[in-house]
Design an enzyme around this catalytic site. Structure first.
Site, short mmCIF file in Angstrom:
data_model
loop_
_atom_site.label_atom_id
_atom_site.label_comp_id
_atom_site.label_asym_id
_atom_site.label_seq_id
_atom_site.Cartn_x
_atom_site.Cartn_y
_atom_site.Cartn_z
N THR A 189 -9.67 -11.14 13.97
CA THR A 189 -10.64 -10.09 13.68
C THR A 189 -10.08 -8.80 14.24
O THR A 189 -10.57 -8.23 15.19
CB THR A 189 -12.04 -10.38 14.24
N THR A 405 -27.52 -12.94 18.15
CA THR A 405 -28.92 -13.13 18.57
C THR A 405 -29.27 -12.33 19.81
O THR A 405 -30.43 -12.20 20.13
CB THR A 405 -29.21 -14.61 18.82
#
Length: 405
Positions: A189, A405
């Site tokens: 990434t 989250t």
């Protein structure tokens, strides 16, 4: 002649900007723009994951090329696993930049990084691109701003410049990168844009980039998880009016590019999420580079090796056993290992060393150096590989378990 620059300075004929358009809820910068004043030769290397972000698909359609004008990068949203809408959005980003620069959309490259599976907020991006164009400048501050706007979980901006002297004149090579986790060879990434004012053909650009990426960005790993978005782009605009005239010049230029790539790649490992240790792995004495690479990669991505180093435990058995399952047919009797230059395993047998002293050294120093040498027998030869990784800490688990989250 190669000279590195601590101050990251743009090559001639390039401008950059880093601005905030509103993708990130934090309000931090999230839009980076890199522009060549004239059409640039360009090449790219991309993730080999079969699941790729829409920008990877678009860029792969457009490079190698000889007319690239800009790279637009957003952070905070990867535009990956977003279907046809993601492709339309990536193309729309390039079209908006092209409109502002007065060129074709196909001459703009695009990258995105961040959360997977969420559509881009195109209203804020579309409104933000003209602001990014207005902020363009060839200054060091503008270059730093662009490097900062690419960041997601990075803790610092990653940029580096090298000056290279060829027979036809001096050129600069400057690059930026982002990345701190979901890092694995081929690639991660991770995004990187590298710019040079050297004059290159598209073929030279492609060859140089692939060679250097293989030895740098493809030789790092944080967690072994290959991303959907990783991209390295090289732009060469020829503004310095200097081109490699012979093999020596080409080698000098390649050394400069590799230095920039290595500085950026290792800075990603130094910024690895939650890491306490920066680990260099040298694997030497194998018949092929591929064999040495496979051994190094297995060691680098072993959770047991990484956690041992987190605990400052010179547990050499974990390192040698990781080498043993790399699928290379070597004879252990010819294998030796040092940790921080202390011999812990010699010619297939344990070596006498002060385990407590070595552990204390590992605890006091961030850098850990592993050197594995095959000195004879099957699969032995003269090839070697250098690989970089980090340890695995509780903080890494916390950061990545809380990511969405």
């Amino acid at each position: 002649m190669l000279e590195s620059k601590q101050t990251a300075t743009l090559p001639s004929g390039f401008q950059t900007s880093g601005t905030t358009c509103g993708i990130k809820a934090s309000g931090k910068p999230d839009l980076a723009l890199f522009v060549s004043d004239t059409p640039a030769v360009s090449a790219g290397v991309f993730t080999t994951n079969r699941v790729v972000g829409a920008p990877v698909t678009i860029c792969k359609e457009r490079v190698p090329a000889s007319s690239i004008r800009a790279v637009i990068i957003n952070s905070g949203n990867a535009n990956a696993c977003t279907g046809n809408q993601g492709l339309d959005d990536a193309r729309a980003m390039t079209a908006r930049v092209a409109e502002a620069l007065g060129c074709n959309a196909e001459d703009i490259l695009v990258c995105s990084t961040g959360i997977i599976g969420v559509n881009l907020p195109m209203d804020v991006i579309t409104a933000g691109i003209p602001k990014a164009v207005d902020a363009l400048a060839p200054s060091d501050d503008a270059f730093k701003a662009a490097a900062t706007a690419m960041m997601t979980t990075d803790t610092f901006a990653k940029q580096f410049t090298a000056s290279v002297g060829m027979s036809s004149g001096a050129v600069k090579i400057a690059g930026v990168a982002k990345g701190a986790a979901m890092i694995a060879p081929n690639m991660a990434t991770m995004l990187s844009v590298i710019m040079t004012d050297a004059a290159l053909t598209a073929e030279q650009c492609d060859d140089l980039l692939k060679h250097c990426v293989e030895r740098t960005f493809n030789s790092i790993s944080v967690d072994g998880h290959m991303s959907t978005s990783d991209t390295v782009l090289l732009l060469a605009n020829g503004a310095a009016d200097a081109a490699p005239a012979d093999d020596n010049d080409f080698q000098t230029l390649r050394d400069g590019l590799q230095q920039v790539c290595e500085e950026l790649a290792t800075s990603i490992i130094r910024d690895a999420e939650g890491a306490d240790h920066f680990i260099t792995i040298d694997v030497e004495g194998f018949e092929t580079r591929d064999a040495a690479f496979k051994v190094a990669k297995e060691i680098a991505e072993s959770a047991l090796v990484k956690t041992a180093i987190t605990g400052n435990d010179p547990n050499w058995g974990r390192i040698t056993s990781a080498a043993g399952y790399a699928g290379i047919d070597f004879d252990t009797v010819h294998l030796s290992l040092t940790i921080n230059n202390t011999v812990v395993f010699k010619d297939g047998a344990p070596a006498n060393f002060d385990e407590a002293e070595l552990s204390a050294q590992m605890k006091s120093e961030r850098d850990v150096y592993l050197r594995l040498v095959l000195s004879g027998g099957p699969a032995s030869g003269k090839e070697s590989v250098c690989f970089w990784t980090s340890d695995l800490t509780q903080e890494y688990v916390r950061l990545n378990s809380d990511y969405t989250t």
